[in-house]
Design an enzyme around this catalytic site. Structure first.
Site, PDB file in Angstrom:
ATOM      1  N   GLY A  50      46.791  19.297  -4.400  1.00 30.23           N
ATOM      2  CA  GLY A  50      46.340  18.571  -5.727  1.00 30.23           C
ATOM      3  C   GLY A  50      44.952  19.006  -5.603  1.00 30.23           C
ATOM      4  N   TYR A  86      46.878  19.723   0.084  1.00 33.28           N
ATOM      5  CA  TYR A  86      46.354  18.266   0.030  1.00 33.28           C
ATOM      6  C   TYR A  86      47.605  17.451   0.801  1.00 33.28           C
ATOM      7  CZ  TYR A  86      44.925  13.810  -1.899  1.00 33.28           C
ATOM      8  OH  TYR A  86      44.571  12.511  -1.942  1.00 33.28           O
ATOM      9  N   HIS A 146      49.598  27.956   0.640  1.00 29.85           N
ATOM     10  CA  HIS A 146      50.840  27.797  -0.131  1.00 29.85           C
ATOM     11  C   HIS A 146      51.886  28.495  -0.017  1.00 29.85           C
ATOM     12  CE1 HIS A 146      48.500  24.515  -2.587  1.00 29.85           C
ATOM     13  NE2 HIS A 146      47.377  25.393  -2.214  1.00 29.85           N
ATOM     14  N   ASP A 175      68.851  27.562 -25.839  1.00 30.02           N
ATOM     15  CA  ASP A 175      68.872  26.100 -25.373  1.00 30.02           C
ATOM     16  C   ASP A 175      69.878  25.304 -26.229  1.00 30.02           C
ATOM     17  OD1 ASP A 175      66.724  27.014 -23.881  1.00 30.02           O
ATOM     18  OD2 ASP A 175      65.405  25.678 -24.875  1.00 30.02           O
TER      19      ASP A 175
END
Ligand code: XMP
Length: 557
Positions: A93, A121, A207, A265
Site C-alpha cells: 500500500g 506494507y 513483491h 463478454d
C-alpha cells in the site's frame, strides 16, 4: 434499480482513513457472496491496503488454479472467518505504518489460525501489530534486489538463492516480533522475508507478484499449496459448473433479458445463460448502425442459426443516425448514443417483457476498480478524471427496474475467454478485437453521416481483411481505420481528386490501458493503403498513426 448484491458491509470500522480511501480509489471492496460463498470451493482472501498490485496478486493466485478475491482492509476478523479462506494475503500500500491515518486490519486476524502472508506494507503492519519494530529507512529500496536466502524451507522452497526480487519500500522491519525468524535478506534489507511457522504467519518485503521477481511465482505457489494446503480447484470447468447451478438457483422459473453486443463478454453470458435456463433467456441485439461491415448479419448467423440461441434483432439504425445530425463533439456523440441506446432498450424490453432479471457482463476489474474518480495528490481530494464516457451494453442506468444477474463478476478478462472456449463459443468471437460501444460513430471525426459510415466501413474492412490475409490478426490488440472530415488533393488516372484521408490505427497492448503503435512491415502498410485508395470511393490518402497511449488514446474520440 434494485441491484441485488449480497455483499457484506463491515460492521466495525477498524481504522477510518480518509487519505487511504482516496488513494484506494476503489469501490467498496467487500467479499462477493453472489450465489453463496460455499460454492467457491477454496479461496485465498487478499486484504487490500490500496496497493496498485492487489489485483495482480489476485491474478497470480488464480493462475495457480485457486480462487482469490480482493477485499477491503476494513473487513473484520469475524467476517474473514465467515468467508473461510484457506489463506490471507495482506497487500502492499502507499501508506507508511507511521502515517496518522495508516490503514490497519483487525488485530484479531492474527488469532484466526488461518495462514497469512504480508506483502510489503502488509508485512510491516504484521510486524508492528505483533510487537516488532518498523523503522523509516535512511535509504529506501526501489527496483531489483538479489534475495539471499537464510532459510530455504516452507515459503522459500524452490526459490533460488540470489534470485532477483522487486523492492519498493521506504520503511523496514528492524526488530522481529516474538516467535519470528528471518528467512531471507538483501544487501539493504535485513528482514526481506520473515516467518513465524508455528502460527503460519509470513511476511515478504518485496513483491513476489510482479513479473520482475524471479521466483515470485514459486513463492506464491509455496504459500498457496504447502502452507495453505489448497488444491487446484479454480478451473474453468468448475466455474462453469458452479455458474450454471447458481444461475438456475437464482433465476428459478423467471425470465432474463440480455443485451447482446457480439463482444466476448455478452456472448459468453448468452451461451452460459442459455445453457443454464434455455428459453427463459431473451437476447436482444440493438443494431445502432455503427457496427463493422457484415457484423450484425454474422452475429445473427452465429447465434440464431448456428447455435440456436434466439436473438431479437432490433433495427434502430435510422433512429441513431438521426441523432447524429449536426453533432461533432465527441462527448456529445457518446452521450447521445448512450441515451438513445437506453431509450430503445426500454421500449423494446417493454414490448418483449416483462422480465425479472437483466443479465450484465460485469467483470471482476469492474468490481474492484472505481471508474470515474481519482485523487489530487496535493489536496487528497477526489477529482473527476473522465477521459471519455465509455459506453457499453452493460452500462444501463439504475432507473431500469430489473434485478441484476452478473455471472461473470468473479472473472478477469482472460478467464472469460477461457470460459467462452470451454462452452463452445467460436474462436472468431473469443479472440475478436475489442470494439467500442458507440462503434464506428467515434471513428468518424466530425459529423456522422450515412455516406461517411459507408466509406469507413469499407476502409475498415480492408484493414482487417489484409491483416487476416497476412495471418497477423492476433498480433494486434486492435487494428482499424479512422475517417477524417477534412479533404485533401490527390491525383488518380490523370484526374485531380479531392477526398477524405483515412488514418490507420494498428495497436499493440496488454489491456488497453496503455498501448503502443505497431511497428509493422512497410509492405503491409503499402498494401492496405493501395487497396483502400483503389477500392473505397471517397478516400484518396492513407496515413499511419504513430502515437502511443499515453499520450494518445486508442480511439480518436
Ligand atoms: P481509449 O480510446 O480510451 O480506449 O484508449 C481504450 C479501450 O477501450 C475501448 N473503448 C470502449 N469500449 N465502450 C467500450 O466498451 C466505449 O465506449 C469505449 N471507448 C473506447 C477502445 O476500443 C480500447 O480498446
Amino acid at each position: 434499480m434494485s441491484i441485488q448484491t449480497e455483499a457484506i458491509t463491515p460492521k466495525t470500522e477498524i481504522i477510518p482513513s480518509q487519505s487511504l480511501e482516496n488513494s484506494l480509489n476503489r469501490k467498496e471492496l467487500s467479499p462477493s457472496f453472489e450465489g453463496g460463498a460455499c460454492t467457491l470451493r477454496q479461496m485465498i482472501a487478499i486484504v487490500d491496503f490500496g496497493s496498485q498490485y492487489s489485483e495482480l496478486i489476485a491474478r497470480r493466485i488464480r493462475e495457480t488454479q485457486v480462487y482469490s478475491e480482493v477485499i477491503s482492509y476494513r473487513t473484520s476478523a469475524e467476517q474473514l472467518r465467515q468467508l473461510n479462506p484457506k489463506g490471507i494475503i495482506l497487500s502492499g500500500g502507499p501508506s507508511s505504518v507511521y502515517d496518522d491515518y495508516a490503514p490497519a486490519c483487525d488485530p484479531e486476524i492474527w488469532n484466526l489460525g488461518i495462514p497469512i502472508l504480508g506483502v510489503c506494507y502488509g508485512m510491516q503492519l504484521m510486524v508492528k501489530q505483533l510487537g516488532g519494530k518498523v523503522t523509516r529507512a535512511k535509504r529506501g529500496e526501489y527496483g531489483k534486489a538479489a534475495l539471499h536466502i537464510d532459510d530455504p524451507t516452507d515459503l522459500l522452497t524452490n526459490v533460488e538463492d540470489g534470485s532477483t526480487m522487486w523492492m519498493s519500500h521506504g520503511d523496514s522491519c528492524t526488530q522481529l516480533p516474538t516467535g519470528f525468524s528471518t528467512l531471507a535478506h538483501t544487501s539493504n534489507t535485513l528482514c526481506a522475508a520473515i516467518a513465524n511457522p508455528e502460527k503460519k504467519l509470513f511476511g515478504v518485503q518485496f513483491h513476489p507478484e510482479v513479473v520482475h521477481s524471479v521466483g515470485g511465482i514459486a513463492l506464491i505457489r509455496n504459500f498457496v499449496y504447502h502452507i495453505c494446503q489448497c488444491e487446484p480447484s479454480w478451473t474453468t470447468e468448475a466455474f462453469v459448473e458452479d455458474a450454471i447451478r447458481e444461475i438456475r438457483a437464482k433465476v428459478g422459473d423467471k425470465r432474463v433479458l440480455l443485451a447482446l453486443s457480439g463482444g466476448v463478454d455478452s456472448s459468453t453470458l448468452a451461451f452460459l445463460l442459455h445453457r443454464a435456463i434455455g428459453d427463459q433467456l431473451t437476447c436482444m441485439f440493438i443494431d445502432q448502425g455503427f457496427m463493422r461491415k457484415g457484423e450484425p448479419e454474422r452475429l445473427m448467423e452465429i447465434f440464431d442459426r448456428q447455435f440456436h440461441i434466439p436473438v431479437e434483432y432490433v433495427n434502430a439504425r435510422d433512429r441513431f443516425l438521426a441523432k447524429m445530425v449536426g453533432v461533432t463533439d465527441p462527448e456529445e456523440k457518446r452521450r447521445l448514443i448512450g441515451h438513445e441506446f437506453i431509450n430503445v432498450f426500454e421500449e423494446e424490453s417493454g414490448r418483449l417483457g416483462p422480465f425479472d432479471y437483466l443479465a450484465q457482463g460485469t467483470l471482476y476489474p469492474d468490481v474492484i476498480e472505481s471508474a470515474d474518480t481519482n485523487v489530487d495528490p496535493k489536496t487528497g481530494e477526489r477529482v473527476a478524471v473522465k477521459i471519455k464516457s465509455h459506453h457499453n451494453v452493460g452500462g444501463l442506468p439504475e432507473k431500469l427496474r430489473f434485478k441484476l444477474i452478473e455471472p461473470l463478476r468473479k472473472l478477469f478478462k482472460d478467464e472469460v475467454r477461457n470460459v467462452a472456449r470451454s462452452i463452445g463459443l467460436p474462436e472468431e468471437i473469443v479472440r475478436r478485437h475489442p470494439f467500442p460501444g458507440p462503434g464506428l460513430a467515434i471513428r468518424i471525426i466530425g459529423e456522422v453521416t450515412s455516406e461517411r459510415l459507408n466509406i469507413l466501413r469499407d476502409a475498415d474492412y480492408i484493414v482487417r481483411d489484409e491483416i487476416a490475409n497476412q495471418g497477423m490478426y492476433h498480433d494486434f490488440w486492435q487494428a482499424f481505420a479512422v475517417l477524417l472530415p477534412i479533404r485533401s488533393v490527390g491525383v488518380m488516372g490523370d484526374k485531380r481528386t479531392y477526398a477524405h484521408p483515412v488514418v490507420l490505427r494498428l495497436i499493440k497492448s496488454e489491456d488497453g490501458m496503455t498501448a503502443d503503435w505497431a511497428k509493422v512491415p512497410y509492405d503491409l502498410l503499402e498494401t492496405i493503403s493501395n487497396r483502400i485508395v483503389n477500392e473505397v470511393k471517397g478516400v484518396n490518402r492513407v496515413v499511419y498513426d504513430i502515437t502511443s497511449k499515453p499520450p494518445g488514446t486508442i480511439e480518436w474520440e
